[in-house]
Write a protein that holds these residues in place. Structure first.
Motif, short mmCIF file in Angstrom:
data_model
loop_
_atom_site.label_atom_id
_atom_site.label_comp_id
_atom_site.label_asym_id
_atom_site.label_seq_id
_atom_site.Cartn_x
_atom_site.Cartn_y
_atom_site.Cartn_z
N ARG A 99 0.87 -1.18 0.19
CA ARG A 99 -0.01 0.14 0.13
C ARG A 99 0.90 1.19 0.03
NH1 ARG A 99 -5.34 -1.51 1.34
NH2 ARG A 99 -5.32 -3.84 2.15
N LEU A 100 1.96 1.31 0.73
CA LEU A 100 2.90 2.36 0.62
C LEU A 100 3.60 2.72 -0.61
CD1 LEU A 100 4.66 2.00 4.00
CD2 LEU A 100 2.79 3.88 3.71
N LEU A 101 3.88 1.55 -1.39
CA LEU A 101 4.50 1.63 -2.57
C LEU A 101 3.53 2.15 -3.47
CD1 LEU A 101 7.02 0.71 -4.30
CD2 LEU A 101 6.21 -1.38 -4.53
N LEU A 102 2.23 1.67 -3.55
CA LEU A 102 1.04 2.35 -4.47
C LEU A 102 0.82 3.60 -4.18
CD1 LEU A 102 -1.09 1.24 -6.56
CD2 LEU A 102 -2.58 0.92 -4.65
N LYS A 103 0.87 4.04 -2.92
CA LYS A 103 0.60 5.53 -2.57
C LYS A 103 1.83 6.20 -3.02
CE LYS A 103 -0.20 8.43 1.53
NZ LYS A 103 0.94 9.45 1.37
N SER A 104 3.16 5.77 -3.08
CA SER A 104 4.26 6.68 -3.39
C SER A 104 4.35 6.93 -5.02
CB SER A 104 5.39 5.86 -2.90
OG SER A 104 6.80 6.45 -3.52
N LEU A 105 3.88 5.72 -5.58
CA LEU A 105 3.76 5.87 -6.98
C LEU A 105 2.79 6.68 -7.42
CD1 LEU A 105 4.91 4.46 -9.65
CD2 LEU A 105 2.75 2.87 -9.63
N LEU A 106 1.96 6.81 -6.95
CA LEU A 106 0.76 7.93 -7.35
C LEU A 106 1.26 9.45 -7.05
CD1 LEU A 106 -2.28 8.25 -8.00
CD2 LEU A 106 -2.76 8.51 -5.80
N GLU A 107 2.07 9.24 -6.19
CA GLU A 107 2.44 10.69 -5.84
C GLU A 107 3.55 11.07 -6.82
OE1 GLU A 107 4.23 10.24 -1.77
OE2 GLU A 107 2.07 10.48 -1.06
N LYS A 108 4.49 10.05 -7.32
CA LYS A 108 5.48 10.19 -8.27
C LYS A 108 4.72 10.81 -9.72
CE LYS A 108 9.04 7.21 -6.48
NZ LYS A 108 9.83 6.01 -6.67
N SER A 109 3.60 10.01 -10.04
CA SER A 109 3.05 10.44 -11.31
C SER A 109 2.34 11.60 -11.31
CB SER A 109 1.86 9.27 -11.49
OG SER A 109 0.81 9.52 -10.43
N ALA A 110 1.92 12.10 -10.19
CA ALA A 110 1.29 13.56 -10.13
C ALA A 110 2.55 14.37 -10.32
CB ALA A 110 0.81 13.84 -8.62
N ASP A 111 3.68 14.41 -9.91
CA ASP A 111 5.01 15.08 -10.34
C ASP A 111 5.24 15.33 -11.90
OD1 ASP A 111 5.31 15.58 -7.50
OD2 ASP A 111 6.90 14.03 -7.31
N ALA A 112 4.77 14.13 -12.66
CA ALA A 112 4.87 14.38 -13.93
C ALA A 112 3.90 15.01 -14.81
CB ALA A 112 4.99 12.78 -14.58
N LEU A 113 2.75 15.20 -14.07
CA LEU A 113 1.73 16.11 -15.04
C LEU A 113 1.94 17.39 -15.12
CD1 LEU A 113 -1.34 14.97 -12.68
CD2 LEU A 113 -0.71 13.92 -14.65
N PRO A 114 2.50 18.50 -14.54
CA PRO A 114 2.98 19.63 -14.97
C PRO A 114 3.76 19.70 -16.49
CG PRO A 114 3.39 19.64 -12.70
CD PRO A 114 3.18 18.03 -13.00
N ASP A 115 4.61 18.75 -16.52
CA ASP A 115 5.33 18.88 -17.52
C ASP A 115 4.83 18.03 -18.68
OD1 ASP A 115 7.53 20.18 -16.30
OD2 ASP A 115 8.52 18.27 -15.53
N LYS A 116 3.74 17.37 -18.47
CA LYS A 116 3.15 16.68 -19.49
C LYS A 116 3.87 15.76 -20.23
CE LYS A 116 -0.67 19.75 -20.47
NZ LYS A 116 -1.93 20.27 -21.23
#
Length: 231
Positions: A99-116
């Motif tokens: 669950r912690l790994l899944l949560k961390s991955l979601l946060e990393k994916s959010a960081d990629a959004l601004p740069d598209k």
């Protein structure tokens, strides 16, 4: 160029209509176009054949083939059911570490959004679904989900990678957020429901996208034909 990248670029050309249905796919011509040898081209065509985008023919060049709307709907409908089950079982069975790994991955994916960053978005999307498959702790279900997602991957990621098409990657990200929240909260019913909605939303987007590409392709051919007609 990696085979995976080559497969993605060829898939985008097919889905956008740049490579028309029935068009021959000459290995050497593609190798020259992308600056690679024929070996990765051959492997990329094999991968696309498993997705229904290419038809391999013995002793003849492969040709462009795309799943019909009905075939695509069938594929993603089944994928939604399978991944919905994965999400349900993940909500019930994931370990705290998973669950912690899944949560961390979601946060990393959010960081990629601004740069598209389409490459990163595609990679994070695939990894998130893989973690949910794994979190189901059902090996038979994982295998079916993996095989079906492999077949559907070029369709599901196309709206965010195809040239001359602008999509908002924050939309699927918000859907992922809802699914992950439900999994972290051990809410199996909600996780399954949201995953099914997520795949259904993807189907609608792809159908609209392919419809636009087909319309643009027809209009281009009509303009070309009209230009050849002498008054």
């Amino acid at each position: 160029m990696l085979v995976s990248q080559l497969s993605e670029e060829l898939a985008d050309l097919i889905l956008s209509g740049s490579l028309e249905l029935g068009a021959p796919l000459e290995e050497q011509a593609l190798a020259d176009k992308f600056g690679v040898s024929r070996t990765p081209v051959r492997e990329a065509l094999r991968r696309l054949a498993s997705s229904g985008l290419v038809e391999l023919r013995p002793r003849r060049p492969a040709i462009v083939r795309r799943l019909s709307s009905e075939e695509l709907a069938d594929l993603l409908e089944a994928l939604g059911e399978i991944e919905g089950l994965c999400a349900r079982y993940a909500a019930e069975r994931m370990t705290q570490g998973e669950r912690l790994l899944l949560k961390s991955l979601l946060e990393k994916s959010a960081d990629a959004l601004p740069d598209k960053d389409s490459a990163s978005i595609r990679r994070y999307d695939a990894e998130l679904h893989r973690l949910i498959h794994q979190g189901s702790h059902n090996r038979s279900l994982q295998k079916v989900a993996r095989d079906m997602r492999s077949q559907a991957s070029v369709y599901s990621s196309a709206p965010y990678t195809m040239p001359n098409h602008v999509s908002d990657p924050s939309v699927p990200h918000r859907q992922h957020e809802g699914i992950v929240r439900a999994i972290l909260a051990h809410d199996a019913d909600e996780a399954q429901r949201l995953m099914g909605e997520h795949i259904g939303s993807t189907l609608l987007t792809i159908q609209q996208l392919i419809g636009k590409s087909q319309t643009a392709s027809r209009q281009g051919r009509l303009k070309h034909a009209a230009g050849m007609v002498r008054p």
